[in-house]
Design a protein around this motif. Structure first.
Motif, PDB file in Angstrom:
ATOM      1  N   ILE A   1       0.834  -1.211   0.000  1.00 30.18           N
ATOM      2  CA  ILE A   1       0.000   0.000   0.000  1.00 30.18           C
ATOM      3  C   ILE A   1       0.867   1.259   0.000  1.00 30.18           C
ATOM      4  O   ILE A   1       1.829   1.360   0.766  1.00 30.18           O
ATOM      5  CB  ILE A   1      -0.925   0.027   1.235  1.00 30.18           C
ATOM      6  N   ILE A   2       0.532   2.200  -0.861  1.00 27.50           N
ATOM      7  CA  ILE A   2       1.145   3.530  -0.822  1.00 27.50           C
ATOM      8  C   ILE A   2       0.089   4.511  -0.327  1.00 27.50           C
ATOM      9  O   ILE A   2      -0.928   4.712  -0.996  1.00 27.50           O
ATOM     10  CB  ILE A   2       1.644   3.975  -2.209  1.00 27.50           C
ATOM     11  N   PRO A   3       0.297   5.094   0.832  1.00 29.86           N
ATOM     12  CA  PRO A   3      -0.664   6.097   1.336  1.00 29.86           C
ATOM     13  C   PRO A   3      -0.517   7.396   0.553  1.00 29.86           C
ATOM     14  O   PRO A   3       0.522   7.652  -0.063  1.00 29.86           O
ATOM     15  CB  PRO A   3      -0.242   6.298   2.796  1.00 29.86           C
ATOM     16  N   LYS A   4      -1.536   8.234   0.582  1.00 29.56           N
ATOM     17  CA  LYS A   4      -1.419   9.566   0.002  1.00 29.56           C
ATOM     18  C   LYS A   4      -0.356  10.350   0.764  1.00 29.56           C
ATOM     19  O   LYS A   4      -0.125  10.126   1.944  1.00 29.56           O
ATOM     20  CB  LYS A   4      -2.761  10.303   0.069  1.00 29.56           C
ATOM     21  N   TYR A   5       0.287  11.265   0.058  1.00 27.42           N
ATOM     22  CA  TYR A   5       1.346  12.038   0.691  1.00 27.42           C
ATOM     23  C   TYR A   5       0.785  12.968   1.756  1.00 27.42           C
ATOM     24  O   TYR A   5      -0.259  13.612   1.554  1.00 27.42           O
ATOM     25  CB  TYR A   5       2.102  12.879  -0.341  1.00 27.42           C
ATOM     26  N   ARG A   6       1.476  13.034   2.876  1.00 29.39           N
ATOM     27  CA  ARG A   6       1.127  13.990   3.914  1.00 29.39           C
ATOM     28  C   ARG A   6       2.341  14.188   4.824  1.00 29.39           C
ATOM     29  O   ARG A   6       3.196  13.301   4.928  1.00 29.39           O
ATOM     30  CB  ARG A   6      -0.070  13.528   4.739  1.00 29.39           C
ATOM     31  N   VAL A   7       2.412  15.335   5.433  1.00 33.21           N
ATOM     32  CA  VAL A   7       3.453  15.630   6.413  1.00 33.21           C
ATOM     33  C   VAL A   7       2.817  15.501   7.785  1.00 33.21           C
ATOM     34  O   VAL A   7       1.746  16.060   8.037  1.00 33.21           O
ATOM     35  CB  VAL A   7       4.024  17.040   6.213  1.00 33.21           C
ATOM     36  N   SER A   8       3.445  14.738   8.673  1.00 33.20           N
ATOM     37  CA  SER A   8       2.818  14.447   9.961  1.00 33.20           C
ATOM     38  C   SER A   8       3.866  14.238  11.042  1.00 33.20           C
ATOM     39  O   SER A   8       5.029  13.925  10.752  1.00 33.20           O
ATOM     40  CB  SER A   8       1.948  13.192   9.819  1.00 33.20           C
ATOM     41  N   ASP A   9       3.442  14.391  12.293  1.00 32.40           N
ATOM     42  CA  ASP A   9       4.302  14.088  13.433  1.00 32.40           C
ATOM     43  C   ASP A   9       4.256  12.604  13.782  1.00 32.40           C
ATOM     44  O   ASP A   9       4.965  12.146  14.680  1.00 32.40           O
ATOM     45  CB  ASP A   9       3.871  14.904  14.659  1.00 32.40           C
ATOM     46  N   GLU A  10       3.407  11.853  13.074  1.00 30.28           N
ATOM     47  CA  GLU A  10       3.352  10.405  13.267  1.00 30.28           C
ATOM     48  C   GLU A  10       4.613   9.773  12.671  1.00 30.28           C
ATOM     49  O   GLU A  10       5.382  10.420  11.956  1.00 30.28           O
ATOM     50  CB  GLU A  10       2.127   9.821  12.568  1.00 30.28           C
ATOM     51  N   PHE A  11       4.790   8.481  12.933  1.00 35.25           N
ATOM     52  CA  PHE A  11       5.919   7.754  12.370  1.00 35.25           C
ATOM     53  C   PHE A  11       5.461   7.106  11.058  1.00 35.25           C
ATOM     54  O   PHE A  11       4.845   6.042  11.061  1.00 35.25           O
ATOM     55  CB  PHE A  11       6.428   6.698  13.354  1.00 35.25           C
ATOM     56  N   LEU A  12       5.764   7.742   9.934  1.00 40.56           N
ATOM     57  CA  LEU A  12       5.284   7.304   8.633  1.00 40.56           C
ATOM     58  C   LEU A  12       6.401   6.563   7.893  1.00 40.56           C
ATOM     59  O   LEU A  12       7.179   7.161   7.142  1.00 40.56           O
ATOM     60  CB  LEU A  12       4.803   8.503   7.815  1.00 40.56           C
ATOM     61  N   ALA A  13       6.478   5.263   8.088  1.00 39.65           N
ATOM     62  CA  ALA A  13       7.583   4.485   7.526  1.00 39.65           C
ATOM     63  C   ALA A  13       7.571   4.461   6.001  1.00 39.65           C
ATOM     64  O   ALA A  13       8.580   4.759   5.352  1.00 39.65           O
ATOM     65  CB  ALA A  13       7.535   3.063   8.081  1.00 39.65           C
TER      66      ALA A  13
END
Length: 227
Positions: A71-83
């Motif tokens: 799965i490729i998620p949509k691009y986003r900038v986040s403080d989560e851990f987005l591997a």
């Protein structure tokens, strides 16, 4: 665990050092300081899908990202851990890779899990959340009115690849790069039991068989024999 207990994994490591590494020592010397992969391969974590084996590539040629159901998620900038997102960022903007393969496969457990009973996720809440990113894919398949689970899974596998391509186009510069021919995206559907490889054509919107003569018809007919 059995492989570890009977020493097969350890033996494999020793064989690598004594045979493969020695035979390719010069290659590994060229890789000691940096990497310059020509291709980004985004595939499933499934143990049956081996990127370098499928593509017949050597160490250093591909930057590989693997996750449940490719799965490729949509691009986003986040403080989560987005591997996955951060790995794609690195491949695109640090390594400057221009060729990208998104590889789904037959009998994908992650895709089939969209139809699992809720109780199966009691011990895997993060997997459940991860698969929510395919809610729109499931909705598309449900709209087809199919009852055969294998047929549903087949369509989920393919629509997931298309969905991941669409999401990849949301990453900065990718859509423009594709338009200008500077970035090339390939959506593959790999059939494990026959070795068949289909590639999605972004113009015709069809999956085309790359290796003509591969014996996939039997599998295809079994899946589509009825509704």
């Amino acid at each position: 665990m059995d492989n570890l207990e009977n020493g097969n994994i350890v033996k494999g490591g020793i064989e690598f050092m004594e045979k493969y590494f020695k035979e390719n020592a010069e290659l590994f010397k060229t890789l000691k300081d940096n990497q310059t992969p020509h291709t980004l391969f985004i595939g499933c974590s499934d143990s049956r899908v081996v990127p370098n084996l499928i593509t017949n590539t050597k160490p250093g040629e591909m930057f590989v990202i693997r996750n449940i159901a490719n799965i490729i998620p949509k691009y986003r900038v986040s403080d989560e851990f987005l591997a996955t997102t951060s790995a794609i960022e690195y491949a695109l903007y640090i390594l400057n890779i221009k060729d990208i393969i998104i590889c789904g496969h037959s009998n994908c457990g992650g895709c089939a899990a969209l139809y699992y009973d809720e109780s199966k996720f009691d011990k895997t809440p993060n997997v459940k959340t991860w698969l929510k990113s395919l809610d729109n894919v499931k909705a598309q398949v449900e709209a087809l009115g199919l009852s055969n689970l294998k047929k549903k899974a087949w369509f989920v596998e393919r629509l997931n690849i298309i969905n991941s391509i669409d999401n990849l186009l949301t990453y900065p510069g990718v859509k423009e790069g594709v338009k200008l021919g500077k970035i090339r995206i390939y959506g593959w559907h790999y059939i494990i039991e026959t070795g068949s490889l289909f590639s999605y054509d972004m113009v015709t919107k069809d999956f085309e068989l790359l290796n003509e003569g591969s014996d996939y018809e039997k599998i295809y007919n079994e899946i589509f024999a009825d509704n």
